[in-house]
Scaffold this active site. Structure first.
Site, PDB file in Angstrom:
ATOM      1  N   GLU A  52     126.606 101.424 -42.562  1.00  0.00           N
ATOM      2  CA  GLU A  52     125.413 101.979 -43.203  1.00  0.00           C
ATOM      3  C   GLU A  52     124.909 103.619 -42.990  1.00  0.00           C
ATOM      4  O   GLU A  52     125.153 103.963 -41.651  1.00  0.00           O
ATOM      5  CB  GLU A  52     124.315 101.197 -42.821  1.00  0.00           C
ATOM      6  CG  GLU A  52     122.775 101.418 -43.248  1.00  0.00           C
ATOM      7  CD  GLU A  52     121.725 100.582 -42.691  1.00  0.00           C
ATOM      8  OE1 GLU A  52     120.663 100.475 -43.336  1.00  0.00           O
ATOM      9  OE2 GLU A  52     121.885  99.873 -41.750  1.00  0.00           O
ATOM     10  N   LYS A 121     119.263  99.271 -50.775  1.00  0.00           N
ATOM     11  CA  LYS A 121     118.759  98.274 -49.620  1.00  0.00           C
ATOM     12  C   LYS A 121     117.327  97.690 -50.159  1.00  0.00           C
ATOM     13  O   LYS A 121     116.612  98.450 -50.646  1.00  0.00           O
ATOM     14  CB  LYS A 121     118.708  98.943 -48.453  1.00  0.00           C
ATOM     15  CG  LYS A 121     118.283  98.076 -47.250  1.00  0.00           C
ATOM     16  CD  LYS A 121     118.481  98.898 -45.718  1.00  0.00           C
ATOM     17  CE  LYS A 121     118.502  97.759 -44.939  1.00  0.00           C
ATOM     18  NZ  LYS A 121     118.589  98.620 -43.475  1.00  0.00           N
ATOM     19  N   TYR A 127     110.107  97.178 -37.531  1.00  0.00           N
ATOM     20  CA  TYR A 127     109.633  96.606 -36.870  1.00  0.00           C
ATOM     21  C   TYR A 127     110.369  96.924 -35.513  1.00  0.00           C
ATOM     22  O   TYR A 127     111.482  97.202 -35.556  1.00  0.00           O
ATOM     23  CB  TYR A 127     109.706  94.980 -36.897  1.00  0.00           C
ATOM     24  CG  TYR A 127     110.882  94.442 -37.217  1.00  0.00           C
ATOM     25  CD1 TYR A 127     111.813  94.056 -36.259  1.00  0.00           C
ATOM     26  CD2 TYR A 127     111.178  94.261 -38.552  1.00  0.00           C
ATOM     27  CE1 TYR A 127     113.050  93.640 -36.668  1.00  0.00           C
ATOM     28  CE2 TYR A 127     112.564  93.712 -38.939  1.00  0.00           C
ATOM     29  CZ  TYR A 127     113.534  93.330 -37.932  1.00  0.00           C
ATOM     30  OH  TYR A 127     114.739  92.920 -38.210  1.00  0.00           O
ATOM     31  N   CYS A 177     122.788  95.952 -44.306  1.00  0.00           N
ATOM     32  CA  CYS A 177     122.042  95.352 -42.815  1.00  0.00           C
ATOM     33  C   CYS A 177     121.186  94.273 -43.147  1.00  0.00           C
ATOM     34  O   CYS A 177     121.273  93.070 -43.070  1.00  0.00           O
ATOM     35  CB  CYS A 177     121.687  96.747 -42.181  1.00  0.00           C
ATOM     36  SG  CYS A 177     121.270  96.341 -40.280  1.00  0.00           S
ATOM     37  N   GLY A 364     150.378  44.752 -36.408  1.00  0.00           N
ATOM     38  CA  GLY A 364     151.980  44.610 -36.184  1.00  0.00           C
ATOM     39  C   GLY A 364     152.021  46.021 -35.291  1.00  0.00           C
ATOM     40  O   GLY A 364     151.723  47.002 -35.649  1.00  0.00           O
ATOM     41  N   SER A 371     151.460  52.794 -35.125  1.00  0.00           N
ATOM     42  CA  SER A 371     151.174  51.469 -34.865  1.00  0.00           C
ATOM     43  C   SER A 371     150.667  51.403 -33.172  1.00  0.00           C
ATOM     44  O   SER A 371     149.415  50.737 -33.025  1.00  0.00           O
ATOM     45  CB  SER A 371     152.362  50.268 -34.851  1.00  0.00           C
ATOM     46  OG  SER A 371     152.992  50.742 -34.062  1.00  0.00           O
ATOM     47  N   THR A 490     156.681  50.574 -47.852  1.00  0.00           N
ATOM     48  CA  THR A 490     156.947  49.685 -48.903  1.00  0.00           C
ATOM     49  C   THR A 490     155.859  49.167 -49.815  1.00  0.00           C
ATOM     50  O   THR A 490     154.954  48.734 -49.219  1.00  0.00           O
ATOM     51  CB  THR A 490     157.870  48.665 -48.016  1.00  0.00           C
ATOM     52  OG1 THR A 490     158.718  49.167 -47.153  1.00  0.00           O
ATOM     53  CG2 THR A 490     158.330  47.443 -48.969  1.00  0.00           C
TER      54      THR A 490
END
Length: 679
Positions: A52, A121, A127, A177, A364, A371, A490
């Site tokens: 900036e 901007k 502040y 900003c 199984g 498994s 399968t």
């Protein structure tokens, strides 16, 4: 552009540039901008972002109102435009611009010898340490101003987006900003309107903890906006009367950190990353809520990025690229993913069992990865339901190629977990069935074809379903995401089917790390851990075909290809990427074992371009031809954000869809590159 150029595949190299500023000397700062932009362009970048007010410095205070300074700013901008006119790079510099009685804090866009526009901007902080309202005028969303710089008219607006007509998806929204920190940043609305890259020119002073806050807000903004977010803060040279400056720079993409610099550094720093424009546009296309309610007024300025210069020739990607996209190379992230995936599976199974009257899980167990992990999920589910693990009925069913090693691992695992365990030898039933259907094996011949394999797989599942009927149970499926993608199962009465499946959201490359996480977190004790470790070091095999003398045992990956490449392809195919881009990314990730990192415990290895194309072709052919199996999947939870293939969730496709267009694109590219995929 060639295949080995990132710009062929929807990437754009971008650069945040931080470095010394000379307070109140636009001419000196312009020289820095020109030299830095030239260097960024030489490194293949097409976007250069500066902090900036970097043409004057942010801390010149009341000197912003000096006519002499403003005159120097205008001259400096014209000099930058003229001396970068031959670069294929969009430059965003910070400068105060005067329009009548107003002074605006602007990001000025320069390309091809022209000032394309300026973003003013909107929110002026006034502040704590900031006093911008003393010097500047905020611009309203609907407002625009005209100024003359270097004899050309320049528009100052609150909603500028620079859009390249010759690089699809390259649409840059400058942001300044404080405009990032407000509750409703206008840049996020610009993303909904089409901007894919937001460049925040900042002069935020540094205080303890501020750098972390910047990361949080940029990460969140890029994730929400499905955009790349460049953050470039002022540093060396700014006044330290009452403040300090760290020159922080970072680049995020859809929530992922691509690059960041070293703060408090001296001299010029180039923070470069390659933004995946395709990723952003594809993600937006898939999210139909993204642009809903967008009312952002956007001033699009279209320009030709590669005029007069040609696109850069950049062969190597500059961005984090996981070889195993489902398995983070960062250990902490991997452990967090394993925790979530395992608990997703367990909680899903707990809910299903509760909803249907708490039947017994029937599973199984072969001694293989899938498994094994499914049994661990069942055991944890019993613990959470306050049911004994003996409620689980685990069956091992040795066939014609079952080894003592895998059988013993299955037996030990069940014994140490405390589940009810039975063994059923399927060889007599399989022999009888093969004899009944007239198969050569039934006549004593050593014919081990797909029928021979599927008879065994089908019988195992048939036994499980009938046992579930007999013992008031449900069959728990064990097949994983990778197998479903490849159709490596399968169909029907086979490992494709179950009453409920716990692994369909877990890819094979993650499965071993899930089991490793179970070991490292000591979920089931030392004896189980030792057995799991043995299972982890066992070759992935279906164990369906007996090994002839002198032959290596049956190997899944030797037959269908490496899961490392298949899971890589799956991850990007589910995101809509083309075969060409998947091949390019795989080449970037896998061609050099020395580049980048591997997940812990994974031996470094690489794949050639020929191997990448060969197995990508195999994946595409199998993926499309096996959609009919995925269209009839049993229920099971999605686990990874990387995607799933359930016909009720992430992936819906006709079962008779042709792979032709995808294979043709890959074959044409292979021919262009001189690759022989048949060898």
């Amino acid at each position: 552009m060639s295949f080995n150029n990132i710009y062929t595949h929807g990437f754009a190299r971008v650069c945040a540039i931080t470095g010394p500023v000379v307070l109140g000397d636009p001419a000196a700062n312009a020289r820095h901008v020109i030299a830095s932009a030239q260097e960024a362009a030489a490194q293949g970048a097409v976007l250069a972002v500066f902090p900036e007010l970097n043409l004057t410095g942010y801390t010149v205070e009341d000197l912003f109102h000096s006519r002499a300074l403003q005159s120097e700013v205008d001259k400096a901008l014209d000099v930058i435009a003229q001396q970068t006119r031959d670069l294929a790079i969009l430059i965003l510099v910070g400068a105060p611009l005067r329009a009548g009685e107003h002074l605006y804090n602007c990001a000025v866009a320069i390309h091809g010898g022209k000032i394309l526009g300026a973003q003013a901007k909107t929110h002026l902080p006034n502040y704590r340490e900031f006093y911008e309202a003393r010097y500047f005028t905020p611009i309203e969303p609907w407002q625009s101003e005209q100024v003359t710089i270097g004899g050309a008219d320049v528009t100052i607006s609150a909603c500028l987006t620079l859009r390249a007509s010759d690089l699809p998806g390259f649409a840059v929204r400058p942001e300044i900003c404080e405009d990032l920190w407000v509750p409703q940043p206008s840049a996020e609305g610009a993303c909904q309107a089409g901007a894919t890259i937001v460049a925040n020119l900042s002069s935020s002073p540094i205080t303890v903890g501020r750098a972390r806050d910047r990361h949080l807000v940029c990460q969140a903004s890029s994730l929400r906006g499905l955009a790349a977010w460049l953050y470039c803060a002022a540093g060396e040279g700014e006044s330290t009367n009452d403040l300090a400056w760290d020159g922080q720079a970072m680049i995020y993409e859809a929530g992922d950190l691509l690059a960041q610099n070293h703060r408090f550094a001296s001299g010029v720093q180039y923070t470069l990353a390659d933004v995946d424009l395709d990723r952003l546009t594809q993600a937006r296309l898939a999210s139909n809520t993204f642009a809903q309610g967008s009312s952002c007024a956007t001033n699009f300025v279209d320009f030709e990025l590669f005029s007069p210069a040609a696109p850069p020739s950049v062969a190597t990607l500059m961005r984090p690229l996981e070889r195993y996209p489902f398995v983070p190379s960062d250990q902490a992230e991997l452990e967090a993913d394993c925790y979530e995936a395992f608990n997703i599976q367990v909680s899903a199974l707990v809910q299903r069992l509760r909803a249907i009257g708490n039947p017994r899980p029937v599973i199984g167990v072969s001694g293989g990865l899938d498994s094994t992990h499914a049994l661990l999920v069942c055991a944890q589910a019993m613990d959470r339901l306050n049911r004994p693990r003996s409620d689980i009925l685990a069956i091992t069913m040795p066939g014609f190629a079952t080894s003592d090693h895998t059988k013993n691992n299955a037996t030990d695992l069940c014994r140490f977990l405390g589940v009810e365990f039975e063994e059923i030898d399927i060889r007599p039933a399989a022999t009888q069935m093969l004899k009944d259907i007239g198969h050569p094996f039934g006549r004593g011949e050593d014919v081990y074809d797909v029928t021979f394999e599927n008879v065994q797989a089908g019988l195992r599942t048939d036994f499980l379903f009938r046992l579930a009927n007999d013992r008031r149970g449900i069959v728990i499926g064990t097949g994983d995401l990778s197998e479903l993608a490849l159709g490596w199962c399968t169909f029907g009465v086979g490992d494709h089917m179950s009453h409920y499946s716990v692994n369909p959201g877990v890819p094979k490359t993650l499965m071993q790390y899930l089991i490793g996480w179970v070991i490292s977190t000591d979920q089931f004790g030392e004896q189980v851990n030792a057995t799991l470790d043995s299972i982890l070091h066992t070759e992935i095999t279906p164990e369906l075909v007996p090994t002839r003398e002198g032959e290596a045992p049956q190997s899944t990956q030797a037959t269908i290809g490496p899961y490392a490449l298949h899971d890589f392809t799956l991850f990007y195919l589910l995101r809509g990427y083309s075969p060409a881009k998947i091949a390019f990314l795989a080449q970037q990730a896998w061609s050099d074992a020395e580049r980048g990192s591997f997940p812990r415990g994974m031996e470094p290895h690489s794949y050639s371009q020929e191997e990448i194309f060969k197995w990508l072709r195999v994946f595409l052919r199998r993926f499309f031809s096996n959609q009919f199996k995925r269209s009839t999947l049993p229920n099971g939870p999605k686990a990874c954000a990387g995607g799933a293939v359930s016909p009720r969730g992430d992936w819906r496709m006709p079962s008779d869809m042709s792979a032709g267009p995808w294979l043709r694109q890959l074959d044409d590219l292979a021919q262009e590159l001189g690759l022989d995929l048949e060898s």
